[in-house]
Design an enzyme around this catalytic site. Structure first.
Site, PDB file in Angstrom:
ATOM      1  N   HIS A 164       0.846  -1.199   0.000  1.00 55.45           N
ATOM      2  CA  HIS A 164       0.000   0.000   0.000  1.00 55.45           C
ATOM      3  C   HIS A 164       0.875   1.241   0.000  1.00 55.45           C
ATOM      4  CE1 HIS A 164      -2.967   2.954   0.775  1.00 55.45           C
ATOM      5  NE2 HIS A 164      -2.640   3.147   2.032  1.00 55.45           N
ATOM      6  N   HIS A 181       0.764   5.811  -1.015  1.00 55.34           N
ATOM      7  CA  HIS A 181       0.077   7.019  -1.492  1.00 55.34           C
ATOM      8  C   HIS A 181       0.912   7.642  -2.607  1.00 55.34           C
ATOM      9  CE1 HIS A 181      -1.590   7.437   2.896  1.00 55.34           C
ATOM     10  NE2 HIS A 181      -2.215   6.493   2.228  1.00 55.34           N
ATOM     11  N   ASP A 221       1.848  -5.091 -20.684  1.00 50.65           N
ATOM     12  CA  ASP A 221       2.728  -6.142 -20.151  1.00 50.65           C
ATOM     13  C   ASP A 221       2.380  -6.498 -18.707  1.00 50.65           C
ATOM     14  OD1 ASP A 221       4.270  -6.128 -22.477  1.00 50.65           O
ATOM     15  OD2 ASP A 221       5.896  -4.931 -21.612  1.00 50.65           O
ATOM     16  N   HIS A 263      -7.622   8.094  -2.012  1.00 52.70           N
ATOM     17  CA  HIS A 263      -6.790   7.504  -0.975  1.00 52.70           C
ATOM     18  C   HIS A 263      -5.380   7.151  -1.462  1.00 52.70           C
ATOM     19  CE1 HIS A 263      -6.421   4.088   2.258  1.00 52.70           C
ATOM     20  NE2 HIS A 263      -5.385   4.860   2.190  1.00 52.70           N
ATOM     21  N   TYR A 283       9.045 -13.128 -20.220  1.00 59.23           N
ATOM     22  CA  TYR A 283       9.987 -12.143 -19.678  1.00 59.23           C
ATOM     23  C   TYR A 283      10.723 -12.702 -18.463  1.00 59.23           C
ATOM     24  CZ  TYR A 283      11.725  -7.644 -18.018  1.00 59.23           C
ATOM     25  OH  TYR A 283      12.521  -6.609 -17.603  1.00 59.23           O
TER      26      TYR A 283
END
Lengths: 224, 224, 224, 224
Positions: A99, A101, A124, A164, A218
């Site tokens: 998480h 910001h 991709d 958020h 990849y």
């Protein structure tokens, strides 16, 4: 490996991965967090609440159950632990959650606007647009539900939670960190492109082709 | 110098030049790559696929032929090797190629818009606009063809591949890295200038004069 | 102090001040240069042409006369030496000159637009707008003349040369570097402010008051 | 603790906290300053005027009374000392003050425009919009009055002083630094969001709920 040894190893991984957040300019001050599932147990490892990135060590990480209750560690878990725990309870293939910001991704989220798939690197890594989840208050399962319900309908490992910030998931904590880094990178590039006109869309069939190739070819081994 | 000694030296150069990409903020995570031709041989040295910039050493670099087949090294070559190889096969004066998704240049590419020559440093280094190449999928020679066909009509050592990123070429790998750094720098400056109005064009005769001077007079010896 | 000792000291100062350019994100690759007058002599110390910031040492700096002819040093002087020399010949109170292509200042220059005095820090350091000088080709005294003629009408130690970049002057080379840092900082802040509307002008009498105070009161001794 | 021991400790804290300003890209050159009240005494500790961030040590800090008169130290106090002192005289719960010209916050201030509460992190830290204070000249109590009068009507610990920059306050100097870091971060994110449309407002009741929770629950102990 014993549970103790496994937790010790994961604490170190989670501590090391946190260093990628400031290094990639995804966080300021104490914002942001990385967690990892303890495989085969209803446990996760996460950063404590309000702790500076300079103080992050393996020992400082905390262990909680999948409802966010502290199981091991000296400090209060991140205030985002409930959201991470909800993801692990509901998405069994997910072993890492991040998480942040981060600035550009959060700017899209504040307008409630998905990031369109106008770059080959979006195709991709995200397999299409990066979607927006609902506005949700912290304190119950609202954020976790918003993440899970939004991601169920998309190939994207990243969701922009409205007003958020970003949550990303991965088959490993490292994959979730990679998705957080890539999400901010493409949020920024598409933002800048849009400032002076309209980026050209990529045809859905080309997106499918790019996504299939990247997920399977990849890197040094099949994406894990 | 023996072929072995030559390859050893070029591995080191290519590894060292990769450090310029994150240092100049041209790449995130494992994106981007630098290659160099092995002079007098149908060989090139390039970064392996999906490898972190922290792990890049001379020994980690791989050697391929000019169709991208691995000749020496432990890992799978970069997934962009086919594009580099095509450039070396078709442009014999090119000894270095660089590929990035650097933010501002990629933002121009997503709109399919060339960067106009409105700065003396663009005239110096690129001799005119920085052109846009076609949209092309990875997996065959499409990207390489797009690069070569676009650059044939321009003095620019950089091409913006549509919805994708930048490829640059140079008489040395160092020159190609310099072009990648300069391309992002001018992409950013012209973008910012355009946000608040219209940059003033430079007259074609002045562009010619600046380009001729820079290519012949700047630096400690004739540009090489 | 002997001329030799004086030059030795100034070489070190000029080398040290060059480190401020990349540190403050004013330059990429080998762009940009700082010079200082050798007090009491028709000499200046400047960076050689096309040299990397990693290679800058006191010994690498070169000494020229005030027409840009090499007097001491192993390498060719910066291709901007003629402009620096013209400034020293025509503005006797100037002892330091800096040239950069810093992004935001250069973006204003590409539109041929002065930076308006809408921040107290612009009033403090520049005493009004930061003006635009003419488009001028490198190779004769055109750039130097443009700098001197533009700055004669302004309190600003910085001039935005059209489609090119910034030149700053100072009573010391350190002052000229400070002006280059501040110029980019305010160019960026005013640009960003203008993106979403119109910055409020500062009244001319307030600009005068701020300028007078800053030049006489700020710092540990009268501005020098 | 004796007054001498207390001042010694605060000098060290204030010196250490100054390092956060360049580290978080809030300042260039010698701009910006942090102060702390000496608890139980009409004294504050602040940075001297015009001193480089490289030279900041505990010993270099100066002590003044709450009218800005030098009480201890070798150098002239920051030219912003009067504003800091006014805040301590009028807001007894404030123990730390920070001033910067951080780019995005200053850009909002130049338009005289408050930063709207459109992100959960703005609700958390600022409890509503970040307000704008008046234009005020340096040299008397105008700036201090503008700060105090503006902040009295808001929960925000940050105020954008018009055409000038940011002042933040805190129950500790560290809290004031955190507010300065967060202020720039949200100023930047909301600016970028606004460039491509309108961020969605957060309902006042949700702002209250987020603010109450963050002030009481976040971190390892009640916010102090």
């Amino acid at each position: 490996m014993s549970l103790d040894a496994s937790i010790k190893e994961i604490r170190q991984q989670v501590a090391d991965l946190h260093a990628e957040l400031p290094r990639n300019d995804l966080v300021v001050w104490t914002a942001g967090n990385v967690s990892a599932r303890v495989p085969g147990h209803d446990l996760l490892v996460i950063k404590p609440s309000g702790v500076s990135y300079d103080e992050i060590t393996a020992d400082a990480m905390v262990v909680t159950d999948l409802h966010g209750n502290l199981v091991d560690g000296d400090r209060k878990p991140s205030s985002d632990t409930a959201a991470h725990a909800y993801v692990y309870r509901n998405l069994p293939h997910v072993n890492g959650v991040v998480h942040t910001h981060s600035t550009y991704a959060t700017a899209w989220s504040a307008r409630g606007e998905a990031i369109p798939c106008v770059l080959t690197m979006i195709a991709d890594e995200f397999g299409g647009e990066i979607p927006v989840g609902p506005f949700a208050l912290i304190g119950d399962d609202s954020i976790g539900q918003g993440i899970v319900e939004t991601l169920r309908d998309h190939r994207s490992p990243a969701v922009l939670m409205r007003n958020h910030g970003v949550f990303t998931i991965g088959r490993s904590a490292r994959d979730a960190v990679k998705a957080a880094v890539m999400c901010e990178d493409v949020a920024r590039t598409v933002h800048i492109s849009r400032q002076l006109g309209n980026p050209i869309p990529i045809a859905p069939a080309d997106i499918d082709s790019l996504y299939a190739r990247y997920q399977n070819v990849y890197g040094q081994e099949p994406a894990a």
